[in-house]
Design an enzyme around this catalytic site. Structure first.
Site, PDB file in Angstrom:
ATOM      1  N   ASP A  63       0.631  -1.668   0.049  1.00  0.00           N
ATOM      2  CA  ASP A  63      -0.143  -0.326   0.072  1.00  0.00           C
ATOM      3  C   ASP A  63       0.542   1.300  -0.511  1.00  0.00           C
ATOM      4  O   ASP A  63       2.218   0.794   0.131  1.00  0.00           O
ATOM      5  CB  ASP A  63      -0.603  -0.179   1.289  1.00  0.00           C
ATOM      6  CG  ASP A  63      -1.713  -0.064   1.033  1.00  0.00           C
ATOM      7  OD1 ASP A  63      -2.613   1.121  -0.015  1.00  0.00           O
ATOM      8  OD2 ASP A  63      -3.144  -0.253   1.044  1.00  0.00           O
TER       9      ASP A  63
ATOM     10  N   ASP B 147      -9.487   2.950  -3.579  1.00  0.00           N
ATOM     11  CA  ASP B 147     -10.449   1.413  -3.430  1.00  0.00           C
ATOM     12  C   ASP B 147     -12.027   1.488  -3.720  1.00  0.00           C
ATOM     13  O   ASP B 147     -12.377   2.684  -3.997  1.00  0.00           O
ATOM     14  CB  ASP B 147     -11.133   2.200  -1.920  1.00  0.00           C
ATOM     15  CG  ASP B 147      -9.416   1.128  -1.434  1.00  0.00           C
ATOM     16  OD1 ASP B 147      -8.332   1.100  -1.989  1.00  0.00           O
ATOM     17  OD2 ASP B 147      -9.196   1.493   0.027  1.00  0.00           O
TER      18      ASP B 147
END
Length: 567
Positions: free
Chosen positions: A122, A179
């Site tokens: 991430d 996302d």
């Protein structure tokens, strides 16, 4: 293809839960997820404990994973699956656990020792806004790309346009945007915003909605990026699937019966899967696979869907036509709203066949109703226009099959003979016959789709049919004599269509998960082993009014009969 823990469980993960997921993937349903090809089980954020005070090694949270991650990996491997973990380029992960910054080499060695096969990295708490430097450091720590066994999934949420540099840092996939939440469109997401924000007293909830994507937003983002992806390069990743995720809660670890917002209808779930399949995106499930309803299990393991998703050529599809305009569309036209429309996507497939079982040219064709409220009937152009517009450009500046001249105007088709087509419904396997002169007019439920494989070439042995098949084969094989060569042809002043003829690599060269085979010069192999013409659209992506990154190519004009599309 695999399963990730985040969407269903957030930080509420532990050893028992992960073992249960592995058991479900290996034993539940017919076929099981493992048998269908979902092979990775990925533990997302919150598995970490603190680093060892002496060695600096990262360790698992001992209360959640008392047996440790090496034992967890061994259990997953014992179920015939591959094991994935989560990390972050920064000092801390998005959930505040230890990140990789300053420990990249040590972490890579630890993950290899544990038997990790897949690493999602991430971009929270990054020390700089330069994702390239961060991911290059991680990639180098994982080892030489030709020999390493860990698949690197770079998750910079689209920061820095990772499709342009992902392959240069030897990432195996890269996130193209933020996302994805379990909403069909920006419109459906906006409809719940007032009550969702009120339930969380404002700020953070509003930010979460504003900085995330619904399914269609993610598809729009990746629509024009196919030229950057492929088996020898890496994969565009719009984010994990939200199929089976029954809405969004106000808390990350909600109590039983907590209110939920969003969720997809069954037609929307099918469209979501089909979109990811047609753009050659990774299929990573975010649902609780230990409790999948039978109908949802059947949907995500549908053999027709997975055959398209895993087509060995790995050529991503693109939007060929949108019902809101007469013109050929490389992307979405500029306008205020893009949610009440129909898109037609086309993806070239390898190993195609004619309907008589012989060699042919085959495409996956997907029509998606973006409107979440109305059922619509598609009344688009004829098949010959949809399919031949996707053909490779020749050196004259017009497509091999005609239909798109150098100034963007329509030109005559090369033959007056309608080509026979064999249509196979992706979901049901039902086959029907058609010709290239016919129009495709499926009825599309709200948010639903029609998804077919179209094989050019018929069973008739007539001279006309044989000539049509020979013409179709010439379209598919244009320039294929030169294995590994690059054809560049101008299509108008503002566009270039690149035909990459992907040839076979050296004998025995293969790409294993997380690794790429190399050619004699040390570069990445142009695979697969058989040659095929792979069209990519050149030109930097641009964002238009609909938010879609699209190629800068000149659209061909349709035949003027696109009016009255919605009936």
């Amino acid at each position: 293809m695999g399963v990730n823990t985040w969407n269903a469980f957030r930080c509420a993960i532990n050893e028992s839960l992960v073992r249960g997921l592995a058991d479900a993937m290996a034993t539940r349903g017919s076929p099981t997820l493992r048998e269908a090809g979902y092979e990775y089980l990925i533990i997302d954020d919150c598995w970490q404990g603190e680093r060892d005070a002496v060695t600096g090694e990262i360790v698992a949270n001992v209360s959640r994973f008392p047996s440790g991650m090496a034992a967890m990996a061994a259990y997953v491997h014992g179920r015939g699956l591959r094991f994935g973990l989560y990390s972050d380029v920064g000092a801390h992960t998005c959930a505040g656990r230890p990140g990789a910054l300053g420990h990249e080499a040590l972490d890579a060695a630890t993950y290899a020792k544990w038997g990790v096969d897949y690493l999602k990295v991430d971009f929270c708490d990054a020390s700089t806004e330069d994702p390239v430097a961060h991911y290059r450091t991680i990639s180098r720590a994982l080892g030489d790309v030709a020999t390493r066994r860990i698949f690197l999934a770079a998750c910079s949420w689209g920061r820095g346009s990772p499709w342009t540099w992902g392959s240069t840092v030897n990432a195996d996939s890269w996130r193209t945007g933020p996302d994805v939440l379990p909403f069909w469109s920006a419109t459906t997401k906006a409809a719940v915003a007032p009550t969702y924000v009120a339930a969380q007293d404002g700020g953070e909830a509003g930010r979460r909605l504003a900085t995330t994507h619904a399914v269609l937003q993610a598809a729009d983002r990746v629509a024009g990026l196919g030229r950057y992806a492929g088996p020898a390069v890496g994969w565009n990743d719009p984010d994990m699937l939200v199929v089976g995720v029954d809405g969004m809660t106000a808390e990350d670890s909600p109590p039983p019966g907590a209110r939920r917002w969003g969720g997809l209808t069954r037609p929307q779930a099918a469209s979501h899967l089909a979109l990811w399949a047609v753009v050659a995106a990774p299929l990573i499930l975010g649902a609780d696979v230990s409790a999948l309803p039978a109908d949802l299990h059947a949907l995500i393991t549908n053999p027709g869907l997975l055959a398209v998703a895993r087509d060995p050529g790995g050529v991503p599809g693109r939007v060929i036509w949108t019902a809101s305009m007469r013109d050929w569309a490389a992307g979405r036209p500029s306008r205020a709203s893009v949610d009440g429309d129909v898109d037609v996507w086309v993806r070239p497939l390898t190993g195609g066949r004619g309907s008589n079982g012989g060699l042919g040219t085959e495409y996956a064709v997907l029509a998606v109703n973006r409107d979440a409220q109305r059922a619509l009937t598609l009344d688009g152009p004829p098949w010959e226009a949809l399919l031949l517009a996707r053909a490779v450009a020749d050196g004259s500046g017009s497509t091999v099959a005609g239909w798109c001249g150098t100034n963007g105007s329509a030109v005559a088709a090369p033959t007056s003979t309608a080509m026979p087509l064999a249509l196979t419904d992706v979901w049901t396997g039902q086959e029907t016959a058609a010709t290239s002169a016919e129009r495709w007019s499926p009825r599309l439920p709200p948010g639903g789709c029609a998804f077919v494989r179209v094989a050019i070439g018929g069973s008739s042995d007539s001279a006309a049919a044989a000539a049509a098949r020979r013409h179709a084969h010439r379209v598919a094989a244009a320039g294929a004599m030169f294995v590994g060569a690059l054809l560049v042809a101008a299509v108008g002043a503002a566009a270039v269509t690149i035909a990459v003829i992907r040839g076979g690599g050296p004998t025995g060269a293969t790409r294993t998960p997380g690794a790429a085979a190399t050619d004699a010069s040390g570069g990445r192999e142009l695979s697969p082993a058989h040659g095929e013409v792979v069209p990519f659209l050149a030109g930097a992506p641009r964002a238009n009014g609909g938010g879609r990154a699209e190629p800068q190519d000149t659209p061909c004009q349709a035949d003027g009969e696109g009016e009255g599309v919605f009936r």
